[in-house]
Design an enzyme around this catalytic site. Structure first.
Site, PDB file in Angstrom:
ATOM      1  N   HIS A 260      37.153  28.313   2.501  1.00 19.30           N
ATOM      2  CA  HIS A 260      35.832  27.575   2.280  1.00 19.30           C
ATOM      3  C   HIS A 260      35.816  26.460   1.466  1.00 19.30           C
ATOM      4  O   HIS A 260      36.372  26.600   0.509  1.00 19.30           O
ATOM      5  CB  HIS A 260      34.577  28.735   1.765  1.00 19.30           C
ATOM      6  CG  HIS A 260      33.283  28.321   1.906  1.00 19.30           C
ATOM      7  ND1 HIS A 260      32.648  27.370   1.416  1.00 19.30           N
ATOM      8  CD2 HIS A 260      32.438  28.727   2.923  1.00 19.30           C
ATOM      9  CE1 HIS A 260      31.466  27.360   1.693  1.00 19.30           C
ATOM     10  NE2 HIS A 260      31.544  27.885   2.792  1.00 19.30           N
ATOM     11  N   ASP A 316      31.936  34.110   8.153  1.00 18.74           N
ATOM     12  CA  ASP A 316      32.056  34.519   9.500  1.00 18.74           C
ATOM     13  C   ASP A 316      33.335  35.264   9.995  1.00 18.74           C
ATOM     14  O   ASP A 316      33.052  35.703  10.987  1.00 18.74           O
ATOM     15  CB  ASP A 316      32.763  32.974  10.071  1.00 18.74           C
ATOM     16  CG  ASP A 316      31.605  31.959  10.043  1.00 18.74           C
ATOM     17  OD1 ASP A 316      30.499  32.352  10.396  1.00 18.74           O
ATOM     18  OD2 ASP A 316      31.812  30.639   9.672  1.00 18.74           O
TER      19      ASP A 316
HETATM   20  N1  ACO Z   1      44.042  29.354   7.097  1.00 16.56           N
HETATM   21  C1  ACO Z   1      45.251  28.956   6.338  1.00 16.56           C
HETATM   22  N2  ACO Z   1      45.218  28.234   5.483  1.00 16.56           N
HETATM   23  C2  ACO Z   1      44.081  27.401   5.110  1.00 16.56           C
HETATM   24  C3  ACO Z   1      42.882  27.722   5.773  1.00 16.56           C
HETATM   25  C4  ACO Z   1      42.876  28.951   6.659  1.00 16.56           C
HETATM   26  N3  ACO Z   1      41.711  29.427   7.296  1.00 16.56           N
HETATM   27  N4  ACO Z   1      41.922  27.040   5.126  1.00 16.56           N
HETATM   28  C5  ACO Z   1      42.259  26.366   4.402  1.00 16.56           C
HETATM   29  N5  ACO Z   1      43.821  26.515   4.133  1.00 16.56           N
HETATM   30  C6  ACO Z   1      44.728  25.757   3.482  1.00 16.56           C
HETATM   31  C7  ACO Z   1      44.875  24.363   4.089  1.00 16.56           C
HETATM   32  O1  ACO Z   1      46.152  24.581   4.958  1.00 16.56           O
HETATM   33  C8  ACO Z   1      45.368  23.718   2.937  1.00 16.56           C
HETATM   34  O2  ACO Z   1      46.614  24.052   2.517  1.00 16.56           O
HETATM   35  P1  ACO Z   1      47.829  22.825   1.645  1.00 16.56           P
HETATM   36  O3  ACO Z   1      47.197  22.430   0.618  1.00 16.56           O
HETATM   37  O4  ACO Z   1      48.878  23.563   1.664  1.00 16.56           O
HETATM   38  O5  ACO Z   1      47.726  21.667   3.014  1.00 16.56           O
HETATM   39  C9  ACO Z   1      44.469  24.026   1.656  1.00 16.56           C
HETATM   40  O6  ACO Z   1      44.344  25.647   2.193  1.00 16.56           O
HETATM   41  C10 ACO Z   1      43.413  23.395   1.626  1.00 16.56           C
HETATM   42  O7  ACO Z   1      42.759  23.350   2.809  1.00 16.56           O
HETATM   43  P2  ACO Z   1      41.512  22.173   3.080  1.00 16.56           P
HETATM   44  O8  ACO Z   1      41.406  21.819   4.511  1.00 16.56           O
HETATM   45  O9  ACO Z   1      41.889  20.807   2.101  1.00 16.56           O
HETATM   46  O10 ACO Z   1      40.318  22.981   2.510  1.00 16.56           O
HETATM   47  P3  ACO Z   1      38.624  22.485   2.758  1.00 16.56           P
HETATM   48  O11 ACO Z   1      38.043  22.957   1.830  1.00 16.56           O
HETATM   49  O12 ACO Z   1      38.600  20.983   3.189  1.00 16.56           O
HETATM   50  O13 ACO Z   1      38.554  23.471   4.190  1.00 16.56           O
HETATM   51  C11 ACO Z   1      37.662  24.954   5.703  1.00 16.56           C
HETATM   52  C12 ACO Z   1      37.585  24.204   4.202  1.00 16.56           C
HETATM   53  C13 ACO Z   1      37.282  23.720   6.611  1.00 16.56           C
HETATM   54  C14 ACO Z   1      36.388  25.848   5.853  1.00 16.56           C
HETATM   55  C15 ACO Z   1      39.098  25.371   5.806  1.00 16.56           C
HETATM   56  O14 ACO Z   1      39.229  26.524   5.012  1.00 16.56           O
HETATM   57  C16 ACO Z   1      39.264  25.930   7.346  1.00 16.56           C
HETATM   58  O15 ACO Z   1      39.316  25.056   8.246  1.00 16.56           O
HETATM   59  N6  ACO Z   1      38.973  27.320   7.530  1.00 16.56           N
HETATM   60  C17 ACO Z   1      38.852  27.762   8.607  1.00 16.56           C
HETATM   61  C18 ACO Z   1      37.648  27.666   9.474  1.00 16.56           C
HETATM   62  C19 ACO Z   1      36.501  28.363   9.173  1.00 16.56           C
HETATM   63  O16 ACO Z   1      36.635  29.832   9.044  1.00 16.56           O
HETATM   64  N7  ACO Z   1      35.419  27.743   8.754  1.00 16.56           N
HETATM   65  C20 ACO Z   1      34.049  28.310   8.405  1.00 16.56           C
HETATM   66  C21 ACO Z   1      33.722  28.017   6.830  1.00 16.56           C
HETATM   67  S1  ACO Z   1      32.334  29.240   6.580  1.00 16.56           S
HETATM   68  C22 ACO Z   1      31.102  28.387   7.232  1.00 16.56           C
HETATM   69  O17 ACO Z   1      30.878  27.246   7.421  1.00 16.56           O
HETATM   70  C23 ACO Z   1      29.734  29.287   7.335  1.00 16.56           C
END
Ligand code: ACO
Length: 399
Positions: A260, A316
């Protein structure tokens, strides 16, 4: 004031808000000071919506009057059915909902009345009618006759009634109601921001709600719950979870329902939902699916660095199995999120208008400067010019 670059706006405060408070590091979410866990356990969607809009819990008289107002707005103008029928049956429900929320404005004489009283009434209409529209479109696309709303039911129970034509059990209605409470508001998330940007131009509330629905649709925001369920169905069985997740992790693919932007601790909405989802799954014969989610959580949280990165299950992850257990099609999950978040979107619109300021950030221009315009017949190849300065020569800010 000097400009700072903050792509994704993760370090920018863009509005004051009295609706919800989030402490992402500690995993805290409060609506108007009330912890989300206590609201999920004790409140209802109707009461939570009142709380968000009025800044305090209602008395029993206030809640009864507010619930009656919402119930009186479940119905849509009969002409809206023509709009429902004009949408291709194959359309994704979130796309249909975006069109239908927008179309509501045509049948509301107050659509462009920006007075606070009219905006309150429109907020009630939008919250009351969104679930109705989702149910009507779902029945239409399946070739089933529409079902009229039942004004004696809560919003959650009425939705299930209009969707299935069967009165839901109290447990089913309560399960959906809990999901609605948990999704009703969440600070300046992407769709709420979109709503506030739109209303801040002094556009109307239907336009703001339409922007928000379109924004919620994306898989990085509201669309993740559907993807969680698709993943579970693709895995198919508890015995296959370990191999499936290991493969995803080795390919550095994201696990939907984890992570998140704000929470770097356990999403507080998932804490209660995790226990609640188990009960709903058990009651509906879907316990194997729930056990798969628990195993996925165990594997993901055992990964090196994952907790340091602040990756935990988000709302979610456990709402997906709850919606599925209630019999909702996968592509309706995000629509239920929208039906709930409409309370937050409209509340934020009213709040934005009370102290409005146009929201207009800047872009960091990365293109060239000072090119000489050449008439089309003199151009040799697209975009080429012997006098083009290099890209990103300077940062400029446009008005
Ligand atoms: N699974 C595995 N690794 C993850 C995940 C995930 N779901 N989410 C983030 N990471 C890792 C990334 O690969 C990254 O790793 P790195 O630093 O080694 O490259 C690190 O965590 C940071 O990721 P970012 O994309 O920079 O984090 P951000 O805060 O921008 O992303 C987001 C948040 C978009 C929600 C992300 O966690 C994601 O894509 N999750 C999956 C989709 C999801 O479940 N969305 C629902 C969000 S809740 C809502 O909207 C109600």
């Amino acid at each position: 004031m000097p400009l700072t670059v903050d792509k994704g706006l993760g370090n920018t405060i863009a509005a004051d808000s009295g609706l919800s408070f989030i402490d992402g590091a500690k995993g805290v979410l409060e609506y108007v000071g009330y912890d989300i866990d206590s609201l999920a356990r004790g409140s209802t969607f109707e009461e939570t919506t009142w709380l968000l809009w009025h800044g305090h819990l209602p008395t029993s008289g206030e809640l009864a009057a507010f619930t009656a107002q919402l119930q009186s707005e479940y119905e849509i103008d009969p002409r809206m059915m023509d709009v429902v029928f004009a949408i291709p049956r194959t359309a994704a429900p979130m796309d249909a909902l975006r069109t239908l929320v927008s179309a509501l404005a045509h049948f509301d004489q107050e659509a462009d009345d920006a007075s606070p009283a009219a905006n309150q009434r429109k907020a009630i209409r939008l919250v009351a009618k969104t679930a109705t529209l989702v149910a009507l479109f779902d029945r239409f696309r399946k070739g089933k006759a529409p079902i009229r709303p039942d004004r004696t039911l809560s919003l959650a129970a009425n939705f299930l009634w209009m969707l299935t034509g069967a009165k839901p059990t109290d447990a089913m209605a309560r399960a959906l109601d809990v999901c609605l409470v948990l999704h009703a508001d969440h600070g300046l998330n992407a769709s709420t921001f979109a709503a506030r940007v739109t209303i801040a131009t002094q556009s109307d509330m239907y336009s703001a709600a339409t922007s928000a629905v379109g924004t919620l649709k994306g898989p990085l925001h509201g669309g993740a719950n559907q993807e969680v369920m698709e993943m579970l169905l693709e895995i198919g069985d508890l015995s296959k979870v370990d191999g499936y997740i290991a493969g995803k992790l080795s390919r550095k693919e994201r696990i939907m329902g984890f992570g998140h932007r704000v929470y770097k601790a356990y999403d507080p909405r998932a804490t209660y939902l995790k226990t609640f989802a188990k009960k709903v799954a058990a009651d509906t014969g879907n316990l194997p699916l729930y056990e798969m989610t628990r195993r996925i959580e165990e594997i993901v949280l055992a990964q090196p660095n994952i907790i340091e990165k602040g990756i935990f299950p988000n709302v979610d992850f456990y709402s997906a199995t709850t919606y599925y257990s209630l019999g909702l099609d996968l592509d309706l999950f995000t629509c239920m999120f929208a039906a709930s978040r409409m309370a937050g979107w409209t509340g934020h619109c009213i709040e934005q208008l009370a102290a409005n300021k146009l929201i207009r950030p800047h872009a960091d221009y990365t293109g060239p400067h000072g090119l000489t315009y050449q008439p089309i017949e003199q151009r040799t190849a697209a975009g080429t010019s012997s006098t083009s300065p290099s890209r990103n020569a300077a940062m400029s800010v446009t008005a």
